[in-house]
Motif scaffolding. Structure first.
Motif, short mmCIF file in Angstrom:
data_model
loop_
_atom_site.label_atom_id
_atom_site.label_comp_id
_atom_site.label_asym_id
_atom_site.label_seq_id
_atom_site.Cartn_x
_atom_site.Cartn_y
_atom_site.Cartn_z
N ARG A 95 0.83 -1.21 0.00
CA ARG A 95 0.00 0.00 0.00
C ARG A 95 0.86 1.26 0.00
O ARG A 95 0.55 2.24 -0.70
CB ARG A 95 -0.92 0.00 1.23
N LEU A 96 1.94 1.25 0.78
CA LEU A 96 2.84 2.39 0.82
C LEU A 96 3.48 2.63 -0.54
O LEU A 96 3.52 3.77 -1.03
CB LEU A 96 3.91 2.17 1.89
N ARG A 97 3.97 1.55 -1.14
CA ARG A 97 4.59 1.69 -2.47
C ARG A 97 3.58 2.20 -3.50
O ARG A 97 3.91 3.02 -4.36
CB ARG A 97 5.15 0.34 -2.91
N LYS A 98 2.36 1.70 -3.43
CA LYS A 98 1.33 2.11 -4.40
C LYS A 98 1.05 3.60 -4.28
O LYS A 98 0.92 4.31 -5.30
CB LYS A 98 0.05 1.30 -4.16
N ALA A 99 0.99 4.10 -3.03
CA ALA A 99 0.73 5.52 -2.83
C ALA A 99 1.91 6.36 -3.31
O ALA A 99 1.72 7.41 -3.94
CB ALA A 99 0.46 5.80 -1.35
N LEU A 100 3.13 5.89 -3.04
CA LEU A 100 4.31 6.63 -3.46
C LEU A 100 4.54 6.54 -4.96
O LEU A 100 5.12 7.46 -5.57
CB LEU A 100 5.55 6.11 -2.71
N ALA A 101 4.11 5.43 -5.58
CA ALA A 101 4.33 5.22 -7.01
C ALA A 101 3.63 6.28 -7.85
O ALA A 101 4.10 6.63 -8.94
CB ALA A 101 3.85 3.83 -7.42
N LYS A 102 2.54 6.82 -7.35
CA LYS A 102 1.81 7.86 -8.09
C LYS A 102 2.67 9.10 -8.28
O LYS A 102 2.39 9.93 -9.14
CB LYS A 102 0.52 8.21 -7.35
N GLY A 135 6.24 8.73 -8.15
CA GLY A 135 7.57 8.28 -8.55
C GLY A 135 8.54 8.03 -7.42
O GLY A 135 9.76 7.98 -7.64
N PHE A 136 8.02 7.84 -6.19
CA PHE A 136 8.90 7.64 -5.05
C PHE A 136 8.87 6.21 -4.49
O PHE A 136 9.47 5.95 -3.45
CB PHE A 136 8.54 8.63 -3.93
N ASP A 137 8.17 5.29 -5.13
CA ASP A 137 8.10 3.92 -4.62
C ASP A 137 9.46 3.24 -4.64
O ASP A 137 9.70 2.30 -3.88
CB ASP A 137 7.11 3.10 -5.44
N LYS A 138 10.38 3.71 -5.48
CA LYS A 138 11.71 3.11 -5.59
C LYS A 138 12.52 3.23 -4.30
O LYS A 138 13.50 2.51 -4.10
CB LYS A 138 12.48 3.79 -6.73
N PHE A 139 12.12 4.16 -3.41
CA PHE A 139 12.85 4.34 -2.16
C PHE A 139 12.57 3.20 -1.17
O PHE A 139 13.36 2.95 -0.26
CB PHE A 139 12.49 5.66 -1.49
N VAL A 140 11.43 2.53 -1.30
CA VAL A 140 11.07 1.42 -0.40
C VAL A 140 11.53 0.13 -1.07
O VAL A 140 10.90 -0.34 -2.02
CB VAL A 140 9.56 1.40 -0.11
N GLN A 141 12.60 -0.42 -0.59
CA GLN A 141 13.29 -1.51 -1.28
C GLN A 141 13.19 -2.83 -0.52
O GLN A 141 13.26 -2.87 0.71
CB GLN A 141 14.76 -1.14 -1.47
N THR A 142 13.01 -3.92 -1.29
CA THR A 142 13.01 -5.27 -0.73
C THR A 142 14.42 -5.82 -0.75
O THR A 142 15.11 -5.74 -1.77
CB THR A 142 12.10 -6.20 -1.55
N VAL A 143 14.85 -6.35 0.39
CA VAL A 143 16.15 -7.02 0.48
C VAL A 143 15.85 -8.51 0.65
O VAL A 143 15.40 -8.94 1.71
CB VAL A 143 16.97 -6.48 1.66
N ARG A 144 16.06 -9.25 -0.41
CA ARG A 144 15.66 -10.65 -0.44
C ARG A 144 16.24 -11.43 0.74
O ARG A 144 17.43 -11.40 1.01
CB ARG A 144 16.10 -11.30 -1.75
N GLY A 145 15.36 -12.13 1.46
CA GLY A 145 15.78 -12.96 2.57
C GLY A 145 16.04 -12.21 3.86
O GLY A 145 16.37 -12.83 4.88
N ALA A 146 15.91 -10.86 3.83
CA ALA A 146 16.23 -10.09 5.02
C ALA A 146 15.09 -9.18 5.47
O ALA A 146 14.79 -9.08 6.66
CB ALA A 146 17.49 -9.25 4.78
N GLY A 147 14.45 -8.50 4.52
CA GLY A 147 13.38 -7.59 4.91
C GLY A 147 13.27 -6.41 3.97
O GLY A 147 13.36 -6.56 2.76
#
Length: 232
Positions: A202-209, A211-223
């Motif tokens: 939900r946070l990424r979706k709101a920020l994507a409108k 162009g800021f969703d890229k700041f919330v990053q997934t680190v595989r296997g960690a969080g």
């Protein structure tokens, strides 16, 4: 300042209630604890913005409690003000060596206490300001509960707002789902870890409108982490 939460760790009920009364009149949300054990539970469940800590407590000394807070990654940044009748210079040095941010000698006036609290909060605010944090055009204002992306308002729910605030004040560090549950929801709330993924989405979706969703990053296997570095 009305949203700031203060934890008062003081075993003398009369003093504790008096402090709580004056802080609430000043617009703070107050949580009380009679000893260090109750204080730790309150830190986990209530996530205070500042701790007022008595030196002499029944189960552990104030300096020992402060040192334990500083050693823990999840509580190390919470500002602490020591309240004590000890006025000798050596005692003050011991207090500051334990990691506290300020030292107030009893008895004290409520106006002085509130002024010192506000001063410590200004000094220890992650962004150097009480109410606002900013990252590459993304601005979060705590007092107005608003988020702006290059000047445009971002529509966030209350949980997404808390999550973004935590991320923006703890940038470039990876947090597991369990850690995010503790920091955003609180240690006393029982929520499935998968709930974190839902709110991240939900946070990424709101920020994507904006162009800021890229700041919330997934680190595989960690969080997850919030970072403006390497975001593209």
């Amino acid at each position: 300042m009305s949203e700031r939460r203060i934890l008062v760790v003081e075993d003398d009920e009369g003093i504790r209630k008096m402090i709580a009364f004056n802080l609430e009149r000043a617009g703070f949300d107050v949580v009380e604890a009679a000893d260090c054990h109750e204080g730790r539970v309150a830190v986990s469940d209530q996530r205070p913005d500042l701790i007022l800590l008595d030196w002499m407590l029944p189960d552990q000394s104030g300096p020992e409690f402060a040192r334990s807070m500083r050693r823990d990654e999840m509580t190390g940044e919470i500002p602490i003000i020591m309240l004590t009748a000890r006025s000798l210079e050596d005692d003050k040095v011991r207090g500051f060596e334990s990691g506290i941010d300020d030292y107030i000698t009893k008895p004290f006036a409520s106006r002085e206490l509130i002024a010192r609290i506000k001063a410590v909060m200004r000094r220890t605010s992650p962004a150097g300001r009480d109410d606002e944090v900013e990252a590459e055009g993304l601005v979060l204002n705590v007092a107005s509960h608003r988020v702006l992306a290059n000047g445009e308002p971002v529509d966030l729910g209350p949980t997404e707002f808390r999550m973004l605030r935590f991320f923006m004040t703890h940038q470039d560090r990876v947090y597991s789902r369990a850690q995010l549950l503790d920091q955003v929801w609180g240690g006393g709330v029982y929520v499935e870890e998968r709930t974190v993924d839902v709110h991240i989405l939900r946070l990424r979706k709101a920020l994507a409108k904006h162009g800021f969703d890229k700041f919330v990053q997934t680190v595989r296997g960690a969080g997850y982490r919030f970072s403006v570095t390497g975001a593209s």
